[in-house]
Design an enzyme around this catalytic site. Structure first.
Site, PDB file in Angstrom:
ATOM      1  N   GLU A   5      -5.192   4.344  -3.597  1.00  0.00           N
ATOM      2  CA  GLU A   5      -4.476   3.692  -4.689  1.00  0.00           C
ATOM      3  C   GLU A   5      -4.854   2.210  -4.780  1.00  0.00           C
ATOM      4  O   GLU A   5      -5.085   1.682  -5.867  1.00  0.00           O
ATOM      5  CB  GLU A   5      -2.953   3.792  -4.508  1.00  0.00           C
ATOM      6  CG  GLU A   5      -2.429   5.177  -4.277  1.00  0.00           C
ATOM      7  CD  GLU A   5      -2.314   5.537  -2.797  1.00  0.00           C
ATOM      8  OE1 GLU A   5      -3.341   5.497  -2.064  1.00  0.00           O
ATOM      9  OE2 GLU A   5      -1.210   5.870  -2.365  1.00  0.00           O
ATOM     10  N   CYS A  47       1.313   0.493  -1.144  1.00  0.00           N
ATOM     11  CA  CYS A  47       0.666   0.904  -2.392  1.00  0.00           C
ATOM     12  C   CYS A  47       1.688   0.996  -3.524  1.00  0.00           C
ATOM     13  O   CYS A  47       1.361   0.704  -4.678  1.00  0.00           O
ATOM     14  CB  CYS A  47      -0.068   2.228  -2.209  1.00  0.00           C
ATOM     15  SG  CYS A  47      -1.570   2.052  -1.203  1.00  0.00           S
ATOM     16  N   HIS A  71      -6.318   1.967   1.127  1.00  0.00           N
ATOM     17  CA  HIS A  71      -5.867   3.255   0.614  1.00  0.00           C
ATOM     18  C   HIS A  71      -6.504   3.507  -0.749  1.00  0.00           C
ATOM     19  O   HIS A  71      -6.923   2.578  -1.451  1.00  0.00           O
ATOM     20  CB  HIS A  71      -4.349   3.271   0.494  1.00  0.00           C
ATOM     21  CG  HIS A  71      -3.657   3.292   1.823  1.00  0.00           C
ATOM     22  ND1 HIS A  71      -2.305   3.415   1.958  1.00  0.00           N
ATOM     23  CD2 HIS A  71      -4.149   3.203   3.092  1.00  0.00           C
ATOM     24  CE1 HIS A  71      -1.976   3.414   3.230  1.00  0.00           C
ATOM     25  NE2 HIS A  71      -3.084   3.281   3.946  1.00  0.00           N
ATOM     26  N   CYS A  84       2.203   5.134   0.010  1.00  0.00           N
ATOM     27  CA  CYS A  84       2.983   4.421   1.023  1.00  0.00           C
ATOM     28  C   CYS A  84       3.723   3.268   0.330  1.00  0.00           C
ATOM     29  O   CYS A  84       3.496   2.990  -0.850  1.00  0.00           O
ATOM     30  CB  CYS A  84       2.068   3.889   2.127  1.00  0.00           C
ATOM     31  SG  CYS A  84       1.004   2.526   1.600  1.00  0.00           S
TER      32      CYS A  84
END
Length: 139
Positions: free
Chosen positions: A71, A100, A69, A97
């Site tokens: 992040e 993260c 992801h 999410c």
């Protein structure tokens, strides 16, 4: 939130959206910036780990489980630099999410500004529980 802070937040979030365009993912492109003292100290977008082909989805349009992801890419990039994310702000185009969110908490980021709601809210709930300021800013 001060008007000046909101202007900065909107600007950095627009920059995160532009950064998302670097992603090779077809289903969803997400960008992230880590900002400290009005300086961008890290950036990331969703994609495959270094050395992998830049293909995020299989033939059925399902995202491969190893895709990172935005992040996570921004935070791990910080780990390889001399920068420190303690007290910084993360700007991300989509809400984090839960996986993260754990990384955000552990990295010392104190504020998350995001542009759109992800389908699950458990990441945001965890961030709030950890005392991290969470701001939805639709631009």
């Amino acid at each position: 939130m001060t008007n000046k802070q909101e202007l900065l937040d909107r600007r950095y979030l627009r920059m995160a959206r532009i950064w998302a365009e670097n992603s090779y993912c077809k289903r969803r492109q997400v960008g992230a910036l880590v900002v400290k003292d009005k300086m961008i100290i890290s950036d990331g977008y969703n994609g495959t780990p270094s050395g992998f082909d830049n293909v995020c989805e299989d033939d059925n349009n399902v995202t491969y489980p190893y895709v990172l992801h935005a992040e996570a890419n921004a935070i791990t990039k910080l780990a390889r630099s001399s920068n420190n994310s303690e007290g910084s702000t993360l700007y991300v185009t989509s809400s984090p999410c839960i996986e993260c969110a754990k990384l955000i908490i552990q990295s010392g980021i104190k504020r998350v500004v995001y542009g759109e709601q992800y389908r699950l809210a458990d990441g945001l709930d965890l961030l709030r529980r950890a005392g991290i300021e969470v701001v939805l800013l639709q631009v």
